[in-house]
Write a protein that holds these residues in place. Structure first.
Motif, PDB file in Angstrom:
ATOM      1  N   PHE A 186       0.842  -1.190   0.000  1.00  0.00           N
ATOM      2  CA  PHE A 186       0.000   0.000   0.000  1.00  0.00           C
ATOM      3  C   PHE A 186       0.882   1.246   0.000  1.00  0.00           C
ATOM      4  CE2 PHE A 186      -3.669   2.477   0.357  1.00  0.00           C
ATOM      5  CZ  PHE A 186      -3.370   3.552   1.187  1.00  0.00           C
ATOM      6  N   VAL A 187       0.593   2.146  -0.891  1.00  0.00           N
ATOM      7  CA  VAL A 187       1.279   3.427  -0.951  1.00  0.00           C
ATOM      8  C   VAL A 187       0.215   4.481  -1.230  1.00  0.00           C
ATOM      9  CG1 VAL A 187       3.016   4.808  -2.172  1.00  0.00           C
ATOM     10  CG2 VAL A 187       3.389   2.374  -1.854  1.00  0.00           C
ATOM     11  N   GLU A 188       0.272   5.570  -0.483  1.00  0.00           N
ATOM     12  CA  GLU A 188      -0.703   6.634  -0.698  1.00  0.00           C
ATOM     13  C   GLU A 188      -0.458   7.324  -2.035  1.00  0.00           C
ATOM     14  OE1 GLU A 188      -0.601   9.257   2.665  1.00  0.00           O
ATOM     15  OE2 GLU A 188      -1.049   7.632   4.067  1.00  0.00           O
ATOM     16  N   LYS A 189      -1.552   7.798  -2.640  1.00  0.00           N
ATOM     17  CA  LYS A 189      -1.472   8.437  -3.950  1.00  0.00           C
ATOM     18  C   LYS A 189      -0.537   9.646  -3.917  1.00  0.00           C
ATOM     19  CE  LYS A 189      -4.236   9.916  -7.807  1.00  0.00           C
ATOM     20  NZ  LYS A 189      -5.438   9.522  -8.504  1.00  0.00           N
ATOM     21  N   GLU A 190      -0.570  10.402  -2.851  1.00  0.00           N
ATOM     22  CA  GLU A 190       0.285  11.585  -2.730  1.00  0.00           C
ATOM     23  C   GLU A 190       1.770  11.207  -2.802  1.00  0.00           C
ATOM     24  OE1 GLU A 190       1.374  14.959   0.638  1.00  0.00           O
ATOM     25  OE2 GLU A 190      -0.617  14.047   0.671  1.00  0.00           O
ATOM     26  N   ILE A 191       2.122  10.089  -2.168  1.00  0.00           N
ATOM     27  CA  ILE A 191       3.504   9.619  -2.207  1.00  0.00           C
ATOM     28  C   ILE A 191       3.884   9.249  -3.637  1.00  0.00           C
ATOM     29  CG2 ILE A 191       5.061   7.760  -1.472  1.00  0.00           C
ATOM     30  CD1 ILE A 191       3.533   7.795   1.223  1.00  0.00           C
ATOM     31  N   ASP A 203       4.081   5.845 -13.882  1.00  0.00           N
ATOM     32  CA  ASP A 203       2.688   6.144 -14.207  1.00  0.00           C
ATOM     33  C   ASP A 203       1.878   5.826 -12.960  1.00  0.00           C
ATOM     34  OD1 ASP A 203       0.184   6.512 -15.466  1.00  0.00           O
ATOM     35  OD2 ASP A 203       0.133   4.397 -16.050  1.00  0.00           O
ATOM     36  N   VAL A 204       1.371   6.856 -12.294  1.00  0.00           N
ATOM     37  CA  VAL A 204       0.685   6.708 -11.006  1.00  0.00           C
ATOM     38  C   VAL A 204      -0.469   5.709 -11.101  1.00  0.00           C
ATOM     39  CG1 VAL A 204      -0.661   7.917  -9.232  1.00  0.00           C
ATOM     40  CG2 VAL A 204       1.404   8.978 -10.178  1.00  0.00           C
ATOM     41  N   THR A 205      -1.270   5.817 -12.126  1.00  0.00           N
ATOM     42  CA  THR A 205      -2.425   4.929 -12.252  1.00  0.00           C
ATOM     43  C   THR A 205      -1.992   3.474 -12.427  1.00  0.00           C
ATOM     44  OG1 THR A 205      -3.661   6.741 -13.251  1.00  0.00           O
ATOM     45  CG2 THR A 205      -4.596   4.556 -13.481  1.00  0.00           C
ATOM     46  N   SER A 206      -0.926   3.238 -13.176  1.00  0.00           N
ATOM     47  CA  SER A 206      -0.427   1.867 -13.338  1.00  0.00           C
ATOM     48  C   SER A 206       0.029   1.295 -12.004  1.00  0.00           C
ATOM     49  CB  SER A 206       0.733   1.831 -14.335  1.00  0.00           C
ATOM     50  OG  SER A 206       0.281   2.127 -15.632  1.00  0.00           O
ATOM     51  N   VAL A 207       0.749   2.093 -11.224  1.00  0.00           N
ATOM     52  CA  VAL A 207       1.230   1.609  -9.927  1.00  0.00           C
ATOM     53  C   VAL A 207       0.055   1.388  -8.981  1.00  0.00           C
ATOM     54  CG1 VAL A 207       2.645   2.173  -7.906  1.00  0.00           C
ATOM     55  CG2 VAL A 207       3.504   2.652 -10.211  1.00  0.00           C
ATOM     56  N   GLU A 208      -0.902   2.309  -8.962  1.00  0.00           N
ATOM     57  CA  GLU A 208      -2.087   2.130  -8.109  1.00  0.00           C
ATOM     58  C   GLU A 208      -2.846   0.856  -8.487  1.00  0.00           C
ATOM     59  OE1 GLU A 208      -3.994   6.250  -6.641  1.00  0.00           O
ATOM     60  OE2 GLU A 208      -3.986   5.999  -8.826  1.00  0.00           O
ATOM     61  N   THR A 209      -2.989   0.617  -9.779  1.00  0.00           N
ATOM     62  CA  THR A 209      -3.691  -0.573 -10.255  1.00  0.00           C
ATOM     63  C   THR A 209      -2.941  -1.835  -9.841  1.00  0.00           C
ATOM     64  OG1 THR A 209      -4.543   0.671 -12.141  1.00  0.00           O
ATOM     65  CG2 THR A 209      -4.642  -1.726 -12.291  1.00  0.00           C
ATOM     66  N   CYS A 210      -1.643  -1.826 -10.018  1.00  0.00           N
ATOM     67  CA  CYS A 210      -0.821  -2.973  -9.637  1.00  0.00           C
ATOM     68  C   CYS A 210      -0.924  -3.233  -8.134  1.00  0.00           C
ATOM     69  CB  CYS A 210       0.630  -2.741 -10.055  1.00  0.00           C
ATOM     70  SG  CYS A 210       1.705  -4.144  -9.716  1.00  0.00           S
ATOM     71  N   HIS A 252      -2.835  -6.313  -3.510  1.00  0.00           N
ATOM     72  CA  HIS A 252      -3.552  -6.334  -2.230  1.00  0.00           C
ATOM     73  C   HIS A 252      -4.706  -7.342  -2.281  1.00  0.00           C
ATOM     74  CE1 HIS A 252      -5.238  -4.881   1.521  1.00  0.00           C
ATOM     75  NE2 HIS A 252      -6.402  -4.821   0.906  1.00  0.00           N
ATOM     76  N   THR A 253      -5.473  -7.298  -3.363  1.00  0.00           N
ATOM     77  CA  THR A 253      -6.600  -8.221  -3.511  1.00  0.00           C
ATOM     78  C   THR A 253      -6.108  -9.663  -3.601  1.00  0.00           C
ATOM     79  OG1 THR A 253      -7.883  -6.509  -4.613  1.00  0.00           O
ATOM     80  CG2 THR A 253      -8.625  -8.780  -4.926  1.00  0.00           C
TER      81      THR A 253
END
Length: 167
Positions: A7-12, A24-31, A36-37
């Motif tokens: 888990f990493v916050e979007k701001e980070i 690419d923030v969205t790619s990392v968030e998706t990954c 996590h799931t």
């Protein structure tokens, strides 16, 4: 064994992207959401299989044998189907044989080979377990519509196709 939950916050991530243009923030968030799931599902599956004294690997082997031809399967066939090494299969087979869920016997066509067969105890375990297993699997996916389930299968295939990029 406890699994570390990524888990990493979007701001980070956004701050890091200023330093690393390839991020690419969205790619990392998706990954991270996917990881996590995956960790949550693995934890739930491990708990579920433990109720029956099994691991995911042992369950996979039992299911292979449940649907195997009458002549059984060789350890190599089991390894190939499960996409693991022969050594991994040997360890799983040792445990299943110790619990009397499977038996090894010489091949009818080649005495140098062994075939693996489900015992009556192994068959009964699966027959008793499968209704609960499939009910829980259905509940796991209950929040998705039929169309979303099909879409998820397609999306996961795309993620899988990208996996070599991490190697």
């Amino acid at each position: 064994m406890e699994t570390l939950r990524p888990f990493v916050e979007k701001e980070i991530l956004e701050n890091l992207a200023k330093q690393v243009p390839e991020l690419d923030v969205t790619s990392v968030e998706t990954c991270l959401a996917f990881l996590h799931t995956t960790a949550e599902v693995y934890t739930a599956l491990n708990t579920h299989f433990a109720r029956y004294g099994l691991s995911m690997g042992k369950f996979t082997l039992l299911m292979q044998l449940f649907h195997a031809p009458e002549q059984g399967l060789t350890p190599s066939e089991c390894a190939e189907r499960a996409k693991v090494t022969r050594a991994t299969i040997t360890g799983l087979l040792d445990g299943l044989e110790r619990d009397d869920y499977i038996r090894r016997q010489p091949s009818l066509t080649d005495r140098r080979m062994l075939t693996i067969h489900l015992t009556e105890k192994g068959r009964l375990l699966l027959e008793n377990m499968l209704p609960d297993h499939f009910c829980r699997t259905t509940k796991l996916m209950a929040n998705l519509s039929y169309a979303e389930k099909l879409m998820l299968i397609e999306l996961l295939a795309k993620v899988s196709a990208g996996a070599p990029a991490m190697s």
